[in-house]
Scaffold this active site. Structure first.
Site, PDB file in Angstrom:
ATOM      1  N   GLU A  65      -9.723  -1.080 -11.003  1.00  8.51           N
ATOM      2  CA  GLU A  65      -9.250  -0.839  -9.636  1.00  8.51           C
ATOM      3  C   GLU A  65      -7.899  -0.128  -9.678  1.00  8.51           C
ATOM      4  O   GLU A  65      -7.072  -0.391 -10.560  1.00  8.51           O
ATOM      5  CB  GLU A  65      -9.127  -2.175  -8.890  1.00  8.51           C
TER       6      GLU A  65
ATOM      7  N   ASP B 206      -4.899   0.742  -6.842  1.00  6.12           N
ATOM      8  CA  ASP B 206      -4.563   0.300  -5.485  1.00  6.12           C
ATOM      9  C   ASP B 206      -3.356   0.977  -4.873  1.00  6.12           C
ATOM     10  O   ASP B 206      -2.282   1.062  -5.499  1.00  6.12           O
ATOM     11  CB  ASP B 206      -4.211  -1.202  -5.488  1.00  6.12           C
TER      12      ASP B 206
ATOM     13  N   GLU C  85      -1.614  -0.365  -1.338  1.00  4.02           N
ATOM     14  CA  GLU C  85      -1.663  -1.314  -0.226  1.00  4.02           C
ATOM     15  C   GLU C  85      -0.361  -1.181   0.558  1.00  4.02           C
ATOM     16  O   GLU C  85       0.725  -1.136  -0.039  1.00  4.02           O
ATOM     17  CB  GLU C  85      -1.852  -2.750  -0.705  1.00  4.02           C
TER      18      GLU C  85
ATOM     19  N   HIS D 147       2.649  -1.106  -1.870  1.00  3.27           N
ATOM     20  CA  HIS D 147       2.313  -1.948  -3.015  1.00  3.27           C
ATOM     21  C   HIS D 147       1.279  -1.204  -3.855  1.00  3.27           C
ATOM     22  O   HIS D 147       0.263  -0.759  -3.336  1.00  3.27           O
ATOM     23  CB  HIS D 147       1.741  -3.263  -2.474  1.00  3.27           C
TER      24      HIS D 147
ATOM     25  N   GLU E  71       1.891  -4.848 -10.685  1.00  2.00           N
ATOM     26  CA  GLU E  71       2.386  -4.421  -9.388  1.00  2.00           C
ATOM     27  C   GLU E  71       3.707  -3.660  -9.482  1.00  2.00           C
ATOM     28  O   GLU E  71       4.605  -4.052 -10.228  1.00  2.00           O
ATOM     29  CB  GLU E  71       2.591  -5.622  -8.459  1.00  2.00           C
TER      30      GLU E  71
ATOM     31  N   GLY F 165       6.555 -12.821   1.988  1.00  2.01           N
ATOM     32  CA  GLY F 165       5.889 -13.926   1.309  1.00  2.01           C
ATOM     33  C   GLY F 165       5.164 -14.873   2.231  1.00  2.01           C
ATOM     34  O   GLY F 165       4.906 -16.025   1.865  1.00  2.01           O
TER      35      GLY F 165
END
Length: 290
Positions: A99, A101, A103, A116, A128, A197
């Site tokens: 994958e 990503d 985001e 992200h 990340e 968070g």
């Protein structure tokens, strides 16, 4: 005769490549949210996804790809988007999936979105990197691009590289290169973690939340019936100028652009998070431009 043969070859190339170039009716399926949440407009040139308290929405590409240069223009959810996530990514299937990503983590009005990024190989992510953007991504469309070739993955925004993940199989770091991937996108509620968070929850009085998409382009190797359109036996492999991204790397100027972004707008890098990896950072973290 020779000129006619060349013409036919070019027509075949054109058909293979143009099939990837930008109509949402032709290139994508709506996968959830239905026609009320995921709308294809303007004769296929525009797609919108919406989220309300009942449901989000999403779509996926009809084609699978094994390497490519993927471009999409997005205009993100405006206003108070806290708790929402707009995901745009490549992914394979199965328990050991790969994958790549993008985001976009929503925020309160006036606060910047967080971009992200992550790379999964064989079902494992934890790579990340996060950035603030240097513009308002809700005011207009901006181009978010992924170059994925056998040597590297490059994430770019409006043509500016922000992250490079190199193939480092020589030091035992898995790299996604064997599993074809589809393109996916979704708009969904993640207020348990997305904004500070999970401290800031989605304000449903602001719903529906809407993100917009246009100018999709995949200059890519299409995977069909177990074979790639860029295989050595394919006519495409003889036209390096069309598939230049297959060997593309960052030159000195583009490396400088990436460093500028990372020096000024990166807010999280897993390779700096020693608390997260008490037994030692991942191997790629000891190599520059991971």
């Amino acid at each position: 005769m020779r000129s006619r043969l060349l013409f036919l070859v070019l027509m075949i190339i054109n058909l293979l490549m143009v099939s990837c170039a930008g109509n949402f009716y032709e290139d994508f399926y709506v996968t959830w949210g239905g026609d009320s949440k995921a709308k294809i407009l303007n004769n296929g040139s525009l797609l919108t996804l919406s989220l309300d308290e009942a449901s989000g929405s999403g779509f996926q590409s009809k084609n699978e790809y094994l390497f490519g240069k993927i471009d999409m223009q997005l205009k993100l959810v405006p206003g108070n988007s806290a708790g929402t996530v707009t995901a745009y990514y490549l992914s394979s299937k199965g328990s050991a999936w790969d994958e790549i990503d993008f985001e976009f983590l929503g925020n309160l009005s006036g606060d910047p979105y967080i971009l992200h990024t992550n790379v999964f190989t064989q079902g494992k992510g934890n790579r990340e990197q996060q950035f603030y953007l240097w513009f308002n991504p809700t005011a207009d469309f901006h181009t978010y691009s992924i170059i994925w070739n056998p040597q590297r993955i490059v994430f770019s925004v409006d043509g500016t590289p922000i992250r490079e993940f190199k193939n480092m199989e020589n030091i035992g770091v898995p790299f996604p290169k064997n599993q074809p991937m589809r393109i996916y996108s979704s708009l969904w509620n993640a207020d348990d973690w997305a904004t500070r968070g999970g401290l800031v929850k989605t304000d449903w009085s602001q719903a529906p939340f809407t993100a917009s998409y246009r100018n999709f382009n995949a200059n890519a190797c299409i995977w069909y019936n177990g074979a790639s359109s860029c295989s050595p036996n394919s006519v495409l492999s003889n036209f390096n100028n069309i598939n230049a991204w297959l060997w593309e790397e960052l030159d000195f100027a583009r490396q400088g652009q990436m460093k500028w972004v990372q020096d000024n707008y990166m807010i999280y890098n897993y390779c700096k998070d020693t608390k997260r990896f008490p037994q030692g950072l991942p191997r790629e973290c000891y190599v520059s431009n991971h």
